[in-house]
Motif scaffolding. Sequence first.
Motif, PDB file in Angstrom:
ATOM      1  N   GLY A  45     -30.821  53.711 -25.796  1.00 41.43           N
ATOM      2  CA  GLY A  45     -30.162  54.585 -26.772  1.00 41.43           C
ATOM      3  C   GLY A  45     -28.668  54.577 -26.525  1.00 41.43           C
ATOM      4  N   HIS A  46     -27.961  55.294 -27.379  1.00 47.85           N
ATOM      5  CA  HIS A  46     -26.510  55.374 -27.217  1.00 47.85           C
ATOM      6  C   HIS A  46     -26.173  56.670 -26.503  1.00 47.85           C
ATOM      7  N   GLU A  47     -25.143  56.615 -25.646  1.00 48.00           N
ATOM      8  CA  GLU A  47     -24.865  57.811 -24.841  1.00 48.00           C
ATOM      9  C   GLU A  47     -24.483  59.009 -25.709  1.00 48.00           C
ATOM     10  N   SER A  48     -24.015  58.774 -26.942  1.00 41.91           N
ATOM     11  CA  SER A  48     -23.665  59.908 -27.808  1.00 41.91           C
ATOM     12  C   SER A  48     -24.912  60.650 -28.311  1.00 41.91           C
ATOM     13  N   GLN A  49     -26.100  60.108 -28.054  1.00 39.61           N
ATOM     14  CA  GLN A  49     -27.329  60.848 -28.383  1.00 39.61           C
ATOM     15  C   GLN A  49     -27.541  61.998 -27.398  1.00 39.61           C
ATOM     16  N   VAL A  50     -26.919  61.900 -26.232  1.00 40.76           N
ATOM     17  CA  VAL A  50     -27.095  62.946 -25.205  1.00 40.76           C
ATOM     18  C   VAL A  50     -25.715  63.360 -24.682  1.00 40.76           C
ATOM     19  N   ARG A 185     -14.078  47.579 -33.858  1.00 37.65           N
ATOM     20  CA  ARG A 185     -13.719  47.937 -35.240  1.00 37.65           C
ATOM     21  C   ARG A 185     -13.357  49.420 -35.366  1.00 37.65           C
ATOM     22  N   ALA A 186     -13.550  50.187 -34.286  1.00 40.08           N
ATOM     23  CA  ALA A 186     -13.160  51.600 -34.302  1.00 40.08           C
ATOM     24  C   ALA A 186     -11.733  51.710 -33.784  1.00 40.08           C
ATOM     25  N   PRO A 187     -10.865  52.425 -34.486  1.00 39.46           N
ATOM     26  CA  PRO A 187      -9.497  52.601 -33.974  1.00 39.46           C
ATOM     27  C   PRO A 187      -9.498  53.186 -32.561  1.00 39.46           C
ATOM     28  N   ALA A 188     -10.479  54.028 -32.229  1.00 39.27           N
ATOM     29  CA  ALA A 188     -10.540  54.617 -30.884  1.00 39.27           C
ATOM     30  C   ALA A 188     -11.305  53.729 -29.903  1.00 39.27           C
ATOM     31  N   GLY A 189     -11.806  52.592 -30.357  1.00 35.55           N
ATOM     32  CA  GLY A 189     -12.475  51.649 -29.450  1.00 35.55           C
ATOM     33  C   GLY A 189     -13.902  52.027 -29.092  1.00 35.55           C
ATOM     34  N   GLU A 190     -14.440  53.036 -29.758  1.00 31.37           N
ATOM     35  CA  GLU A 190     -15.845  53.380 -29.478  1.00 31.37           C
ATOM     36  C   GLU A 190     -16.528  53.945 -30.718  1.00 31.37           C
ATOM     37  N   VAL A 191     -17.861  53.947 -30.654  1.00 31.46           N
ATOM     38  CA  VAL A 191     -18.631  54.457 -31.792  1.00 31.46           C
ATOM     39  C   VAL A 191     -19.473  55.645 -31.344  1.00 31.46           C
ATOM     40  N   GLU A 192     -19.929  56.409 -32.320  1.00 29.13           N
ATOM     41  CA  GLU A 192     -20.891  57.462 -31.986  1.00 29.13           C
ATOM     42  C   GLU A 192     -22.034  57.410 -32.978  1.00 29.13           C
ATOM     43  N   VAL A 193     -23.194  57.764 -32.468  1.00 30.08           N
ATOM     44  CA  VAL A 193     -24.382  57.687 -33.282  1.00 30.08           C
ATOM     45  C   VAL A 193     -24.363  58.790 -34.346  1.00 30.08           C
ATOM     46  N   VAL A 194     -24.941  58.535 -35.498  1.00 24.38           N
ATOM     47  CA  VAL A 194     -25.084  59.584 -36.511  1.00 24.38           C
ATOM     48  C   VAL A 194     -26.574  59.929 -36.549  1.00 24.38           C
ATOM     49  N   PRO A 195     -26.909  61.102 -35.980  1.00 21.85           N
ATOM     50  CA  PRO A 195     -28.345  61.417 -35.912  1.00 21.85           C
ATOM     51  C   PRO A 195     -28.889  61.787 -37.286  1.00 21.85           C
ATOM     52  N   ASN A 196     -30.171  61.635 -37.551  1.00 14.71           N
ATOM     53  CA  ASN A 196     -31.106  61.011 -36.644  1.00 14.71           C
ATOM     54  C   ASN A 196     -31.444  59.628 -37.183  1.00 14.71           C
ATOM     55  N   CYS A 197     -32.272  58.879 -36.494  1.00 11.41           N
ATOM     56  CA  CYS A 197     -32.606  57.553 -37.015  1.00 11.41           C
ATOM     57  C   CYS A 197     -33.810  57.646 -37.947  1.00 11.41           C
ATOM     58  N   PHE A 198     -33.977  56.602 -38.749  1.00  9.71           N
ATOM     59  CA  PHE A 198     -35.240  56.432 -39.479  1.00  9.71           C
ATOM     60  C   PHE A 198     -36.212  55.756 -38.532  1.00  9.71           C
ATOM     61  N   LEU A 346     -43.046  49.868 -33.968  1.00  8.68           N
ATOM     62  CA  LEU A 346     -42.126  50.907 -34.421  1.00  8.68           C
ATOM     63  C   LEU A 346     -40.723  50.323 -34.467  1.00  8.68           C
ATOM     64  N   THR A 347     -40.009  50.568 -35.564  1.00  9.97           N
ATOM     65  CA  THR A 347     -38.575  50.249 -35.526  1.00  9.97           C
ATOM     66  C   THR A 347     -37.800  51.548 -35.680  1.00  9.97           C
ATOM     67  N   GLU A 348     -36.757  51.666 -34.867  1.00 13.31           N
ATOM     68  CA  GLU A 348     -35.816  52.786 -35.007  1.00 13.31           C
ATOM     69  C   GLU A 348     -34.595  52.206 -35.697  1.00 13.31           C
ATOM     70  N   ILE A 349     -34.183  52.846 -36.767  1.00  7.48           N
ATOM     71  CA  ILE A 349     -33.069  52.312 -37.555  1.00  7.48           C
ATOM     72  C   ILE A 349     -31.889  53.283 -37.411  1.00  7.48           C
ATOM     73  N   TRP A 350     -30.855  52.834 -36.740  1.00  8.29           N
ATOM     74  CA  TRP A 350     -29.708  53.693 -36.426  1.00  8.29           C
ATOM     75  C   TRP A 350     -28.463  53.195 -37.152  1.00  8.29           C
TER      76      TRP A 350
END
Length: 444
Positions: A45-50, A185-198, A346-350
Motif C-alpha cells: 500500500g501507499h504510506e499515505s493510507q496510514v 510529475r508532482a510539483p512537491a515530488g510525491e503523491v498521496e492516495v485518494v481513498p478509497n479504492c475500487f 481480487l484487483t484493488e484499483i487506486w
Amino acid sequence: MPQERIPNFARMVEPDRVRKEVYTDAQIFEREMERIHETVWIYCGHESQVPRAGDYCTVQIGRQPMILVRGKNGKVNVLYNRCPHRGNMICGDREGNTGEQFRCSYHAWTFQLDGRLKNIPMKSAYEGTRYQAKGGKDNPDCSIKKAARVENYRGFVFASLASDGPSLKEFLGKSIVAFDDMCDRAPAGEVEVVPNCFRVIQHSNWKLFLENQLDALHPSVVHQSTGRAAHEVEKILAKKARGGAAPLSYHMLSAFATVTIDKWDDFQTLNYPYGHCILTGYMGLRPQDPDTLAYDKVMIKAYGKKRFEQIVGVNIHHVLVYPGLSVQSPLQQLRAVRPLGVDRTLTEIWHFRLKGAPEAIYRRSLAYYNLVNSPATLINADDLENFWKCHQGLSSDGGDWVSLARHHGRDIEKNGVVSSGPKMGTSEAPMRNQMKAWAKFMQV
Ligand code: FES
Ligand SMILES: [Fe+2]
C-alpha cells in the motif's frame, strides 16, 4: 506439494506457448503462492493510507492476511494478521486506527504497533510454561510475526515474506520508473492516495489480468464499441465548443477507437528480468489547454525548465511490476492484483493526487479512474468478460496450449532487456517474458 507430484514447470512453458493447466490447476496455484507471491516483493500500500500512528489497513500477500500499520516512530510496519496466542485475526476491519496498541479481541493480549508483545492478562498463569522458559514477555513466539522484509520506495510500501532475495531496488530494476514517473510529475515530488479504492473480484486466474495489461492488440477490438460511441459524442461536442475541442475526458474513451492496431504497433514493449514490462507511448495527454498550461507553470517553478521537460517527456503508457502491479504513471493509476484462488482474483484499483498540482490535474486523473479503470465503465466490464471467458475456455478439453506466438522470433535482446521489434508494439513479447519469469520462479 509432495515431490513426486511436482510437475515439470519448464515443460509447461515453451518460448511461444504455455500449457492450459498453468491457469487452471489448483496445485499449481498453491505453488505459485509459495514460490512467487509469498517470496518476492509485493506492493502492500501507499504510506499515505496510514498517515497517523496507529492507522492500519489490511492487505493480502499471497495467501497471507497482513496488516500495514504506522508505528509510533513513524515507520510503517507490515505484520501477519494473526495473534500469537490462539491464532485469532488481530484486525477484523479493513482499515482504522488501533490507538497506541493492538488488543486481540479474544483474550486481550496486547501488542506494540511493531508487533512486540505488550501484555498478557494474568501473567502468573504462565509460570513454568514454555513461554516463560523462552524469555517470557520477550519470547518472540508471543509477538505478532513481522513480514521478513519491508521497504518503502517514494511512499510505496512493499514487503517480502522471504528473508533472502534481491533488495527491492534490485528486484524492481527498470520498472522502478513507474514510481519515479508518478512522483516526479508532482510539483512537491510525491503523491498521496485518494481513498478509497475500487475492489473487483474476477472469476479468472490472476495471470490473465496481468497478461492483459500490456496486450496492445486487444484495446481496438475489445473496447472498440465504447471508443466509437465516445468518439461520436466527442465530434458533436467539438463542433459546438469554442476552441474546437471536446473535453479531454471524451478523448480518454474515444482513443480506444481512434488508436487502431497499426498505431498500437508504433508503441514498444520493453521486457525485463523478474517478469516486469513497460509499454511505451503516452496517450497524447499533453494538450495545450489552460489547465495543462497552468500545471506546466507550477512544474517549471518547482523544477526549472530543463528538468520539467525531462519529467513530462517520460514516454510510458503502462508499467507492469510482476507479479502483482499494473501502473499507469502519467495518469496516477495503480492496480494491485491479489490472487484469491486459481479462478478468483481480487484487483484493488487506486488513484493518486500529485502533491502541489492544480486541482484540475487531479480531476483529470479522477476522470480516467472513473472512465477507464472503475467497475462502472464498460472498458473494465469488457475486459472482465473476456477474462472470465478465457478461464472458462481454458478449463475445457478444447485444447492444451495457450499461444503466445505473435511476433515470436523477432524480439530484440540486448543487455538482458528484450524489446519488441520495430512496428511490433502488439507483440506478445510481454506475455512470453512473464511466463519465462514464472517458469524460473516455479522451478527453483
Ligand atoms: S487468540 Fe489472541 S489473545 Fe487469545
Ligand atoms: Fe482492456
